[in-house]
Design a protein around this motif. Structure first.
Motif, PDB file in Angstrom:
ATOM      1  N   GLN A 239       0.952  -1.250   0.006  1.00 21.05           N
ATOM      2  CA  GLN A 239       0.032  -0.005  -0.008  1.00 21.05           C
ATOM      3  C   GLN A 239       1.102   1.327  -0.035  1.00 21.05           C
ATOM      4  OE1 GLN A 239      -2.868  -0.129   3.101  1.00 21.05           O
ATOM      5  NE2 GLN A 239      -3.637  -2.038   2.359  1.00 21.05           N
ATOM      6  N   GLU A 240       1.914   1.293   0.865  1.00 23.15           N
ATOM      7  CA  GLU A 240       2.741   2.549   0.503  1.00 23.15           C
ATOM      8  C   GLU A 240       3.310   2.620  -0.614  1.00 23.15           C
ATOM      9  OE1 GLU A 240       5.618   2.115   3.960  1.00 23.15           O
ATOM     10  OE2 GLU A 240       3.954   2.368   5.597  1.00 23.15           O
ATOM     11  N   ARG A 241       3.697   1.741  -1.323  1.00 21.60           N
ATOM     12  CA  ARG A 241       4.544   1.727  -2.571  1.00 21.60           C
ATOM     13  C   ARG A 241       3.342   2.493  -3.575  1.00 21.60           C
ATOM     14  NH1 ARG A 241       6.849  -3.129  -6.068  1.00 21.60           N
ATOM     15  NH2 ARG A 241       4.648  -3.655  -6.580  1.00 21.60           N
ATOM     16  N   VAL A 242       2.010   2.059  -3.495  1.00 18.69           N
ATOM     17  CA  VAL A 242       1.005   2.290  -4.313  1.00 18.69           C
ATOM     18  C   VAL A 242       1.035   4.066  -4.089  1.00 18.69           C
ATOM     19  CG1 VAL A 242      -1.166   2.366  -4.804  1.00 18.69           C
ATOM     20  CG2 VAL A 242      -0.161   0.243  -4.617  1.00 18.69           C
ATOM     21  N   ILE A 243       0.759   4.290  -2.827  1.00 19.62           N
ATOM     22  CA  ILE A 243       0.597   5.842  -2.700  1.00 19.62           C
ATOM     23  C   ILE A 243       1.809   6.570  -2.930  1.00 19.62           C
ATOM     24  CG2 ILE A 243       0.106   7.508  -0.854  1.00 19.62           C
ATOM     25  CD1 ILE A 243      -1.732   5.407   0.634  1.00 19.62           C
TER      26      ILE A 243
ATOM     27  N   PHE B 291      -1.471   2.043  13.089  1.00 15.64           N
ATOM     28  CA  PHE B 291      -2.632   1.564  12.135  1.00 15.64           C
ATOM     29  C   PHE B 291      -1.842   0.363  11.179  1.00 15.64           C
ATOM     30  CE2 PHE B 291      -4.801   5.170  13.516  1.00 15.64           C
ATOM     31  CZ  PHE B 291      -6.006   4.708  13.694  1.00 15.64           C
ATOM     32  N   ILE B 292      -0.465   0.316  11.176  1.00 15.60           N
ATOM     33  CA  ILE B 292       0.272  -0.464  10.254  1.00 15.60           C
ATOM     34  C   ILE B 292      -0.027  -0.088   8.718  1.00 15.60           C
ATOM     35  CG2 ILE B 292       0.770  -2.823   9.774  1.00 15.60           C
ATOM     36  CD1 ILE B 292       0.085  -3.774  12.485  1.00 15.60           C
ATOM     37  N   THR B 293      -1.267  -0.347   8.360  1.00 17.35           N
ATOM     38  CA  THR B 293      -1.508  -0.308   6.950  1.00 17.35           C
ATOM     39  C   THR B 293      -2.088   1.364   6.838  1.00 17.35           C
ATOM     40  OG1 THR B 293      -3.757  -1.003   7.066  1.00 17.35           O
ATOM     41  CG2 THR B 293      -1.900  -2.601   6.711  1.00 17.35           C
ATOM     42  N   PRO B 294      -1.602   1.856   5.689  1.00 17.05           N
ATOM     43  CA  PRO B 294      -2.315   3.361   5.266  1.00 17.05           C
ATOM     44  C   PRO B 294      -3.957   3.062   4.989  1.00 17.05           C
ATOM     45  CG  PRO B 294      -0.295   2.841   3.966  1.00 17.05           C
ATOM     46  CD  PRO B 294      -0.577   1.563   4.682  1.00 17.05           C
ATOM     47  N   GLN B 295      -4.403   2.072   4.637  1.00 18.83           N
ATOM     48  CA  GLN B 295      -5.829   1.953   4.199  1.00 18.83           C
ATOM     49  C   GLN B 295      -6.720   1.984   5.884  1.00 18.83           C
ATOM     50  OE1 GLN B 295      -7.773   1.386   1.339  1.00 18.83           O
ATOM     51  NE2 GLN B 295      -8.959   2.363   2.710  1.00 18.83           N
ATOM     52  N   PHE B 296      -6.043   1.438   6.997  1.00 17.26           N
ATOM     53  CA  PHE B 296      -6.732   1.650   8.208  1.00 17.26           C
ATOM     54  C   PHE B 296      -6.717   3.017   8.424  1.00 17.26           C
ATOM     55  CE2 PHE B 296      -5.673  -3.087   9.644  1.00 17.26           C
ATOM     56  CZ  PHE B 296      -6.946  -3.333   8.773  1.00 17.26           C
ATOM     57  N   ALA B 297      -5.579   3.866   8.442  1.00 13.48           N
ATOM     58  CA  ALA B 297      -5.586   5.111   8.616  1.00 13.48           C
ATOM     59  C   ALA B 297      -6.466   6.115   8.032  1.00 13.48           C
ATOM     60  CB  ALA B 297      -3.991   5.977   8.457  1.00 13.48           C
ATOM     61  N   LEU B 298      -6.560   5.718   6.450  1.00 10.57           N
ATOM     62  CA  LEU B 298      -7.449   6.618   5.684  1.00 10.57           C
ATOM     63  C   LEU B 298      -8.912   6.238   6.133  1.00 10.57           C
ATOM     64  CD1 LEU B 298      -5.682   5.450   2.188  1.00 10.57           C
ATOM     65  CD2 LEU B 298      -6.006   7.896   3.152  1.00 10.57           C
ATOM     66  N   ASP B 299      -9.136   5.012   6.422  1.00 10.87           N
ATOM     67  CA  ASP B 299     -10.548   4.612   6.994  1.00 10.87           C
ATOM     68  C   ASP B 299     -10.786   5.456   8.210  1.00 10.87           C
ATOM     69  OD1 ASP B 299     -10.933   2.808   4.989  1.00 10.87           O
ATOM     70  OD2 ASP B 299     -10.478   1.074   6.268  1.00 10.87           O
ATOM     71  N   ARG B 300      -9.959   5.746   9.006  1.00  8.30           N
ATOM     72  CA  ARG B 300     -10.110   6.470  10.286  1.00  8.30           C
ATOM     73  C   ARG B 300     -10.517   7.726  10.224  1.00  8.30           C
ATOM     74  NH1 ARG B 300      -5.676   7.831  15.079  1.00  8.30           N
ATOM     75  NH2 ARG B 300      -6.788   9.409  16.037  1.00  8.30           N
ATOM     76  N   ILE B 301      -9.844   8.229   8.944  1.00  5.30           N
ATOM     77  CA  ILE B 301     -10.106   9.878   8.571  1.00  5.30           C
ATOM     78  C   ILE B 301     -11.420   9.925   8.165  1.00  5.30           C
ATOM     79  CG2 ILE B 301      -9.417  11.592   7.106  1.00  5.30           C
ATOM     80  CD1 ILE B 301      -6.536  10.566   7.562  1.00  5.30           C
ATOM     81  N   THR B 302     -11.735   9.129   7.205  1.00  3.72           N
ATOM     82  CA  THR B 302     -13.293   9.109   6.838  1.00  3.72           C
ATOM     83  C   THR B 302     -14.186   8.986   7.812  1.00  3.72           C
ATOM     84  OG1 THR B 302     -12.459   8.119   4.618  1.00  3.72           O
ATOM     85  CG2 THR B 302     -14.628   7.927   5.174  1.00  3.72           C
ATOM     86  N   LEU B 303     -14.320   7.904   8.708  1.00  5.02           N
ATOM     87  CA  LEU B 303     -15.142   7.889   9.634  1.00  5.02           C
ATOM     88  C   LEU B 303     -15.231   9.095  10.693  1.00  5.02           C
ATOM     89  CD1 LEU B 303     -14.331   4.078  10.602  1.00  5.02           C
ATOM     90  CD2 LEU B 303     -16.365   5.130   9.404  1.00  5.02           C
TER      91      LEU B 303
ATOM     92  N   PHE C 141       1.460  13.434   1.263  1.00  4.63           N
ATOM     93  CA  PHE C 141       2.091  12.235   2.118  1.00  4.63           C
ATOM     94  C   PHE C 141       3.567  12.191   2.200  1.00  4.63           C
ATOM     95  CE2 PHE C 141      -1.728  10.912   0.018  1.00  4.63           C
ATOM     96  CZ  PHE C 141      -2.574  10.454   0.761  1.00  4.63           C
ATOM     97  N   GLY C 142       4.216  11.545   2.645  1.00  4.26           N
ATOM     98  CA  GLY C 142       5.632  11.443   2.888  1.00  4.26           C
ATOM     99  C   GLY C 142       6.491  10.674   4.130  1.00  4.26           C
ATOM    100  N   ARG C 143       7.478  10.760   3.967  1.00  4.69           N
ATOM    101  CA  ARG C 143       8.324  10.036   5.015  1.00  4.69           C
ATOM    102  C   ARG C 143       9.134  11.007   5.826  1.00  4.69           C
ATOM    103  NH1 ARG C 143       7.872   4.618   4.356  1.00  4.69           N
ATOM    104  NH2 ARG C 143       7.548   3.876   2.200  1.00  4.69           N
ATOM    105  N   ASN C 144       9.348  10.857   7.064  1.00  5.92           N
ATOM    106  CA  ASN C 144      10.194  11.501   8.083  1.00  5.92           C
ATOM    107  C   ASN C 144      11.462  11.060   8.002  1.00  5.92           C
ATOM    108  OD1 ASN C 144      10.135   9.302   9.556  1.00  5.92           O
ATOM    109  ND2 ASN C 144       9.092   9.891  11.198  1.00  5.92           N
ATOM    110  N   SER C 145      12.244  11.667   8.438  1.00  2.00           N
ATOM    111  CA  SER C 145      13.609  11.645   8.500  1.00  2.00           C
ATOM    112  C   SER C 145      14.151  10.112   8.842  1.00  2.00           C
ATOM    113  CB  SER C 145      14.618  12.601   9.334  1.00  2.00           C
ATOM    114  OG  SER C 145      14.035  12.366  10.777  1.00  2.00           O
TER     115      SER C 145
END
Length: 279
Positions: free
Chosen positions: A43-47, A96-108, A123-127
């Motif tokens: 999922q991270e690779r897709v995003i 949440f481990i997977t980005p999808q769970f985090a996206l679902d949380r925002i929608t809810l 989106f991004g990555r920290n240092s």
């Protein structure tokens, strides 16, 4: 139906999440963790590929240029300057481990608490290399609500307070909400309560709260990231206008909010069938 901004909806569609109403709960905790870690990588690779193509990817996402660090917790850094009407948050997906769970949380969250809706802007990555969401949220003026006020507020909306968890966890047939404590719920000068942060999930059997939803994130491994993006581009362009959902005013009274949440149970049902099954 898709709330949290176009970036949220697009990323969710690209992840091809699928839900159904029956669940096989035979997996152990460690097996579920390993399954989710595999999905996390895909999922991270897709995003990442999509966000870079759209120009909303950020390397070294640790600070916000021109903004002061306003608050910091286990899941987020909050940035704002004096007089700002919005705050900017860098959200970690690690919990949440997977980005999808985090996206679902925002929608809810945005469905239940539109007065403090989150809008994904990048989106991004920290240092440290950790995957991050960049979001905006209205700055809510007020004081921390008491736990008694929070309990009354949420139970009036049809939620049951859990006796098996810590004192700020609630659930109903559809949803499981925790982390509703005084730092995450603001009482406005008009005596309305606004939830600015909460852990909201679809109520699945593994939560042991009579949940019925299966979360089975899957990516067709034979498709390259580029193929996924190309296949979705035309559909996403057609959906741009429909993704713009007006948010409810944060001035809504507690009574009005409770009535609205009950009506939004139908939205949650539609979210399950349309957002999860038909992508």
């Amino acid at each position: 139906m898709y709330q949290g901004g176009t970036a949220n909806a697009t990323a969710s569609i690209l992840l091809s999440s699928n839900e159904s109403s029956s669940r096989n709960v035979t997996l152990s905790v460690s097996e579920r963790y390993e399954r989710d870690k595999r999905q996390q990588f895909i999922q991270e690779r897709v995003i990442v590929s999509w966000a870079k193509a759209k120009g909303i990817w950020h390397d070294n996402l640790d600070t916000i240029k021109g903004k002061e660090l306003f608050a910091e917790g286990g899941e987020a850094k909050v940035f704002a300057n004096d007089g700002d009407t919005n705050v900017i948050k860098i959200l970690s997906t690690e919990y949440f481990i997977t980005p999808q769970f985090a996206l679902d949380r925002i929608t809810l969250h945005n469905t239940l608490f539109p007065g403090a809706a989150l809008k994904i802007t990048g989106f991004g990555r920290n240092s440290k290399g950790e995957f991050q969401f960049l979001v905006e949220q209205p700055f809510i003026q007020g004081t921390p609500a008491t736990q008694a006020e929070i309990d009354e507020f949420i139970t009036k909306a049809g939620f049951i307070k859990s006796t098996k968890d810590r004192g700020n966890t609630f659930f109903n047939d559809d949803l499981y909400i925790s982390d509703l404590h005084d730092e995450n719920v603001i009482k406005t000068p008009n005596d309305n309560l606004i939830v600015i942060d909460a852990d909201i999930r679809l109520n699945t059997p593994e939560l042991n709260r009579n949940g019925k939803y299966e979360i089975n994130n899957s990516i067709i491994s034979s498709l390259s990231v580029n193929n996924i993006i190309n296949n979705m581009t035309k559909q996403l362009n057609q959906q741009e206008e429909s993704l713009r959902v007006p948010s409810t005013s944060s001035k809504m009274s507690n009574k009005e909010w409770a009535e609205a949440v009950k009506k939004r149970q139908a939205i949650t049902k539609a979210y399950e069938s349309n957002y999860m099954k038909n992508l």
